[in-house]
Design an enzyme around this catalytic site. Structure first.
Site, mmCIF file in Angstrom:
data_model
loop_
_atom_site.group_PDB
_atom_site.id
_atom_site.type_symbol
_atom_site.label_atom_id
_atom_site.label_comp_id
_atom_site.label_asym_id
_atom_site.label_seq_id
_atom_site.Cartn_x
_atom_site.Cartn_y
_atom_site.Cartn_z
ATOM 1 C CG HIS A 130 -4.130 3.959 22.447
ATOM 2 N ND1 HIS A 130 -3.540 2.748 22.170
ATOM 3 C CD2 HIS A 130 -3.608 4.377 23.620
ATOM 4 C CE1 HIS A 130 -2.699 2.450 23.138
ATOM 5 N NE2 HIS A 130 -2.717 3.415 24.021
ATOM 6 C CG ASP A 144 -1.763 -3.826 27.031
ATOM 7 O OD1 ASP A 144 -3.007 -3.812 26.957
ATOM 8 O OD2 ASP A 144 -1.036 -3.119 26.307
ATOM 9 C CE LYS A 162 2.322 -3.958 26.379
ATOM 10 N NZ LYS A 162 1.810 -3.554 25.070
ATOM 11 C CG ASP A 169 -2.497 -4.320 21.046
ATOM 12 O OD1 ASP A 169 -3.358 -3.632 21.619
ATOM 13 O OD2 ASP A 169 -1.301 -4.339 21.389
HETATM 14 C C1 R5P Z 1 -0.522 -0.246 23.963
HETATM 15 O O1 R5P Z 1 -1.023 0.413 24.813
HETATM 16 C C2 R5P Z 1 -1.160 -0.541 22.649
HETATM 17 O O2 R5P Z 1 -2.396 -1.142 22.771
HETATM 18 C C3 R5P Z 1 -0.256 -1.405 21.811
HETATM 19 O O3 R5P Z 1 0.006 -2.598 22.533
HETATM 20 C C4 R5P Z 1 1.013 -0.718 21.534
HETATM 21 O O4 R5P Z 1 0.746 0.509 20.953
HETATM 22 C C5 R5P Z 1 1.899 -1.532 20.632
HETATM 23 O O5 R5P Z 1 3.099 -0.850 20.495
HETATM 24 P P1 R5P Z 1 4.421 -1.593 20.021
HETATM 25 O O6 R5P Z 1 4.055 -2.387 18.806
HETATM 26 O O7 R5P Z 1 5.381 -0.467 19.734
HETATM 27 O O8 R5P Z 1 4.898 -2.440 21.154
#
Ligand code: R5P
Length: 314
Positions: free
Chosen positions: A132, A171, A194, A221
């Protein structure tokens, strides 16, 4: 230093991926059994000799996450007590990685806690994919090979064609990660403003830095969890006049409302990897799953032989 025999074992979380790895390595899967007693205690038995062996245990993070983690720790302990020569935990999707800093008062840093648990159990080394936050590597006092699925994703989109496309970081935190995909594809990239307040799972997309009007988008992502970010970003993209949207990520967590949200989101395609098993009911018609089997197998082979891993991504 010459290593003992290479042996690959699988926890119970992702036997299909372990089978792919073994088939690529042309080796049988190590014999072991893992189960729960009626008192909910997990038990692992390694059913073949691992004395002095170079052992790789594949276990990803997927529900029930805590059982998978505990099973991995117990598996490592069993191998250590059986005198394995070296133990590598192969964790395609790393558990608890989203809590990686103390950004509120009195909160834990669970990514660090898990890294210590692995060491205490007896892991000598860890292989994982698209953490992450890359800084999590610093939580480990044992060697960690941090792989990326970016090249698999780039190869896929290159084949589809890159004309009139823009890569999109959902983001600011993912900008660096996404820039590297844009470089591989030789495409421009844009970043979404975001914001997520506190521990709220739902984020709000407020604006886009970069040109997206009239362009087809490759959203990328590290993970798609509840798909709240994806749904919100695609809403904004459409408002801003973007064309087709291809969503992609390394880890298809697809938790809670994710599938319902994705069904309601105008996506051309959702491209993910098999770092986490995807149950049949979550396999939507526009889903493409790229395999990480050969990447993991090649990495295991190189770690065993003491060869460069970075050369894999050259
Ligand atoms: C955020 O910091 C991560 O990179 C992802 O954008 C996030 O984990 C996505 O989460 P969700 O699908 O619940 O919006």
């Amino acid at each position: 230093m010459p290593r003992g025999e290479l042996k690959v074992f699988s926890g119970t979380t992702h036997p299909e991926l372990a089978a792919e790895v073994c088939s690529y390595l042309k080796r049988p899967l190590g014999k072991a059994s893992a189960f729960k007693f009626s008192n909910d205690n997990i038990f692992v038995a390694v059913n073949e000799n691992v004395r002095d062996a170079d052992v790789f245990i594949l276990q990803t993070s997927c529900p029930p996450v805590n059982d998978g983690l505990m099973e991995l720790l117990i598996f490592i302990d069993a191998c250590r007590r059986a005198s394995a020569g070296r133990i590598t935990a192969v964790i395609p999707y790393f558990p608890y990685a989203r809590s990686d800093k103390k950004d509120q008062p009195r909160v834990p840093i669970t990514a660090r806690l898990v890294s210590e648990l692995l060491s205490v159990a007896g892991a000598d080394r860890v292989i994982t994919i698209d953490l992450h936050a890359p800084q999590i590597q610093g939580f480990f006092s044992i060697p960690l090979d941090h792989l990326t699925a970016r090249h698999n994703v780039a190869k896929y989109f290159k084949k589809k064609g890159t004309e009139n496309k823009v890569v999109l970081a959902p983001d600011a935190g993912s900008a660096n990660f996404v820039e590297k995909l844009a470089n591989l594809l030789d495409l421009p990239y844009a970043i979404v403003d975001k914001r997520r307040i506190g521990n709220e799972e739902r984020a709000t997309a407020r604006g886009i830095i970069g040109a997206v009007a009239g362009k087809d988008i490759i959203y990328f992502d590290d993970e798609i969890s509840t798909a709240g970010s994806l749904q919100e970003v695609v809403r904004l993209l459409k408002e801003e006049g973007a064309g087709k949207v291809y969503a992609s990520c390394t880890h298809p967590v697809l938790s809670g409302p994710a599938i319902d949200r994705i069904k309601k989101t105008p996506l051309e395609e959702l491209v993910v990897t098999n770092s986490i098993p995807i149950p049949q009911k979550k396999r939507l018609a526009n889903l493409t799953v790229l395999s990480l089997g050969s990447l993991l197998a090649e990495t295991i082979k190189r770690v065993h032989n003491g060869e460069s891993i970075s050369a894999l991504f050259g």
